[in-house]
Design a protein around this motif. Structure first.
Motif, mmCIF file in Angstrom:
data_model
loop_
_atom_site.group_PDB
_atom_site.id
_atom_site.type_symbol
_atom_site.label_atom_id
_atom_site.label_comp_id
_atom_site.label_asym_id
_atom_site.label_seq_id
_atom_site.Cartn_x
_atom_site.Cartn_y
_atom_site.Cartn_z
ATOM 1 N N SER A 1 -44.727 56.312 -26.607
ATOM 2 C CA SER A 1 -43.488 56.667 -27.580
ATOM 3 C C SER A 1 -42.324 55.911 -27.132
ATOM 4 O O SER A 1 -41.033 56.405 -27.470
ATOM 5 C CB SER A 1 -43.207 58.022 -27.169
ATOM 6 O OG SER A 1 -42.674 58.031 -25.955
ATOM 7 N N ASP B 1 -38.467 57.402 -31.277
ATOM 8 C CA ASP B 1 -37.226 57.872 -32.367
ATOM 9 C C ASP B 1 -36.741 56.720 -33.106
ATOM 10 O O ASP B 1 -35.472 57.078 -33.398
ATOM 11 C CB ASP B 1 -36.174 58.761 -31.361
ATOM 12 C CG ASP B 1 -35.962 57.650 -30.244
ATOM 13 O OD1 ASP B 1 -36.246 56.688 -30.184
ATOM 14 O OD2 ASP B 1 -34.803 58.118 -29.532
ATOM 15 N N ARG C 1 -41.541 54.690 -34.792
ATOM 16 C CA ARG C 1 -41.897 56.148 -35.003
ATOM 17 C C ARG C 1 -42.819 56.294 -36.132
ATOM 18 O O ARG C 1 -44.166 56.919 -36.197
ATOM 19 C CB ARG C 1 -40.622 56.707 -35.465
ATOM 20 C CG ARG C 1 -40.800 58.236 -35.579
ATOM 21 C CD ARG C 1 -39.264 58.941 -36.007
ATOM 22 N NE ARG C 1 -39.714 60.307 -36.275
ATOM 23 C CZ ARG C 1 -39.708 61.482 -35.425
ATOM 24 N NH1 ARG C 1 -39.722 60.998 -34.346
ATOM 25 N NH2 ARG C 1 -40.065 62.446 -35.925
ATOM 26 N N LEU D 1 -40.703 62.041 -30.761
ATOM 27 C CA LEU D 1 -42.161 61.911 -31.355
ATOM 28 C C LEU D 1 -43.031 63.083 -31.057
ATOM 29 O O LEU D 1 -43.723 63.465 -32.033
ATOM 30 C CB LEU D 1 -42.835 60.771 -30.398
ATOM 31 C CG LEU D 1 -44.131 60.416 -30.905
ATOM 32 C CD1 LEU D 1 -44.083 59.694 -32.554
ATOM 33 C CD2 LEU D 1 -45.082 59.402 -30.263
#
Ligand SMILES: [Zn+2]
Ligand SMILES: [Zn+2]
Length: 529
Positions: free
Chosen positions: A211, A215, A409, A438
């Motif tokens: 991740s 964002d 994302r 996420l």
């Protein structure tokens, strides 16, 4: 059977996972921590016995995934290390480079300590440990399933993040029960430029997903190219030096290709010299060329036409320190050198020689961590102390963010929505904020997701049943449609629970068939839009 998350939890670096099935112990990655407190954390005792580890599955060569493997070998690990062939070759390059840097750093600190009456400093590992680790490599191909330890099978799939990068499908078996865990590794963008696009995986009980940009969204490839072209147009107009600090594996090859394209478009004239000032970058570029069949269709098309996309015209390779220093005497040139964050490497002396010049340009093409020289330049500090000299910063500074080899994302959610089963997502390899963001995005797709902390252990059992709703359908609906689908989802789950104990299902069958047909119709409608 269990999975222990031992690194890259709530942060980007230090990737390390331990899988256990029966008596088998298999690691996924064994990377270095970078940034905060890195020396202490990297030197820590492993939270398992390295001698008892049967095998390591390595997703890709980046040091935050591979960097502590020589240390593991030094501490007694003698099993096999499975990785794709390009990963093996790139590890050889990256490990030897980091060994050299650690050795220099340890010698420098030892000299400093000696003056204060303090003890000598030793590097984390040395050349001999690297040799020992390299000998344990077992090169693998993509897409084949093979056993790595009793009860543990694996398949490497292309992750599209850098040459040789892989996501892993791992099957664990104990007492006739089988569980499938998928590790995304570092994922490339859905439409990758240098590498092939990330493979599609559709089933798993558990998915460990990165991740890094959980964002954030990148600019599109077209927007990024336009941005780079306009910066280059302006920079070349000043007929001075254009410095591009860059990681020399992956990013440097991408930038070389973009320069090649700019020459084709006439933005960059053929008479401007381009320096790749890095022996490691030159070797990495050769490895990229050697594994051409693993590159994107775009690049393969170029290679088929006998073009070399990594060799723009006037490309000059600086190998020796003398060749590097000689670039100081060239007035107008494009210079690529590491490190990407300017916190070391040859780019430092180029910056020292050019930053005072208001006609010179510096283009950052990657992430600049807090505290690095790169970040301080980007933040506009007017004076910097570089290699022992005070330098006034008058250069024009630019940043291009879109060359990232990481999924953003939208890419991460698109990849996750390929799963047709409803695995539990464990969100790692991101700052806590990005991981949590996420996880809630995955929740919005109807998946269960959590962002675990380091040390988190999860028992692996196959009780998550397949639920016949295509996750892709959840991605695009309005909020009401999403809610309706989630209700359908939980109804299906509870029906599945009860159906197990029920005897006579004849009266239910027509209802269920009707529901199935309706959902299939909805699904087809969505997918064909
Ligand atoms: Zn990576
Ligand atoms: Zn990584």
């Amino acid at each position: 059977m269990q999975l222990k998350i031992l690194g890259a939890a709530g942060e980007v670096t230090g990737s390390l996972y331990l899988l256990e099935a029966g008596a088998s112990h298999v690691l996924v990655d064994c990377g270095t921590f970078q940034g905060r407190d890195e020396d202490r954390r990297n030197a820590e005792t492993f939270p398992f016995d390295p001698i008892g580890v049967d095998a390591v599955l390595l997703t890709h060569a980046h040091l935050d995934h591979s960097g502590r493997i020589p240390l593991l070998a030094k501490r007694g690990f003698h099993g096999r290390i499975y990785a794709t062939s390009p990963t093996v070759e790139l590890c050889d390059v990256l490990w030897r480079d980091s060994t050299r840097l650690m050795k220099e750093e340890a010698e420098w600190r030892t000299r400093k300590n000696r003056r204060r009456g303090l003890p000598a400093v030793f590097p984390l590992y040395d050349e001999a440990d690297v040799d020992q680790a390299i000998a344990l490599f077992q090169p693998t191909t993509y897409d084949d399933v093979f056993d790595v330890a009793p009860g543990i099978r694996v398949r490497f799939r292309d992750a599209g993040h850098m040459l040789g990068s892989a996501m892993l499908e791992v099957w664990l078996k104990e007492n006739d029960e089988e569980v499938k865990v998928v590790f995304s590794g570092d994922l490339g963008q859905q439409e990758s430029v240098l590498e092939r696009n990330p493979a599609v995986v559709e089933d798993a009980h558990f998915v460990v997903i990165e991740s890094t940009y959980g964002d954030r969204r990148h600019k599109s490839c077209a927007e990024t190219r336009e941005e780079f072209a306009s910066i280059m147009r302006e920079a070349l107009g000043d007929r001075s030096k254009v410095l591009i600090p860059t990681f020399v594996v992956e990013r440097a090859q991408r930038v070389l290709y973009e320069l090649f394209l700019l020459q084709e478009e006439g933005v960059l004239r053929d008479n401007v010299p381009i320096y790749l000032d890095s022996p490691m970058g030159v070797t990495a570029t050769e490895i990229y060329r050697k594994y051409a069949s693993l590159l994107s269709a775009e690049l393969q098309g170029r290679l088929l036409k006998d073009e070399d996309p990594f060799a723009p015209k006037q490309l000059k390779k600086a190998i020796t320190p003398q060749e590097s220093r000689a670039i100081n005497d060239v007035r107008h040139a494009v210079v690529l050198a590491g490190s990407g964050m300017a916190n070391g490497g040859r780019i430092v002396h180029h910056l020292k020689h050019s930053l005072w010049d208001p006609k010179s340009h510096v283009i950052f093409v990657g992430y600049q961590a807090a505290g690095t020289l790169g970040r301080r330049i980007v933040e506009g500090e007017p004076y910097l102390r570089i290699a022992g000299e005070e330098v006034q910063v008058k250069s024009q500074v630019h940043t291009v963010g879109g060359f990232s080899s990481h999924a953003d994302r939208d890419d991460l959610l698109a990849w996750a929505s390929n799963f047709k089963t409803f695995p539990l997502f464990l969100v790692t390899h991101g700052e806590a904020k990005a991981s949590e963001s996420l996880a809630s995005g995955l929740d919005g797709l109807g998946f269960k997701a959590l962002a675990p902390v380091a040390g988190f252990t999860i028992a692996l059992a196959p009780e998550r049943r397949e639920i016949p709703v295509v996750a892709a359908a959840l991605k695009r609906g309005s909020d009401d449609a999403r809610r309706a689908l989630r209700d359908v989802n939980s109804l299906v789950a509870s029906l599945l629970e009860r159906l197990n104990d029920a005897e006579d299902l004849d009266d239910l069958l027509p209802l269920l068939m009707a529901a199935k047909t309706l959902l299939e119709t909805a699904n087809t409608k969505l997918l064909t839009r």
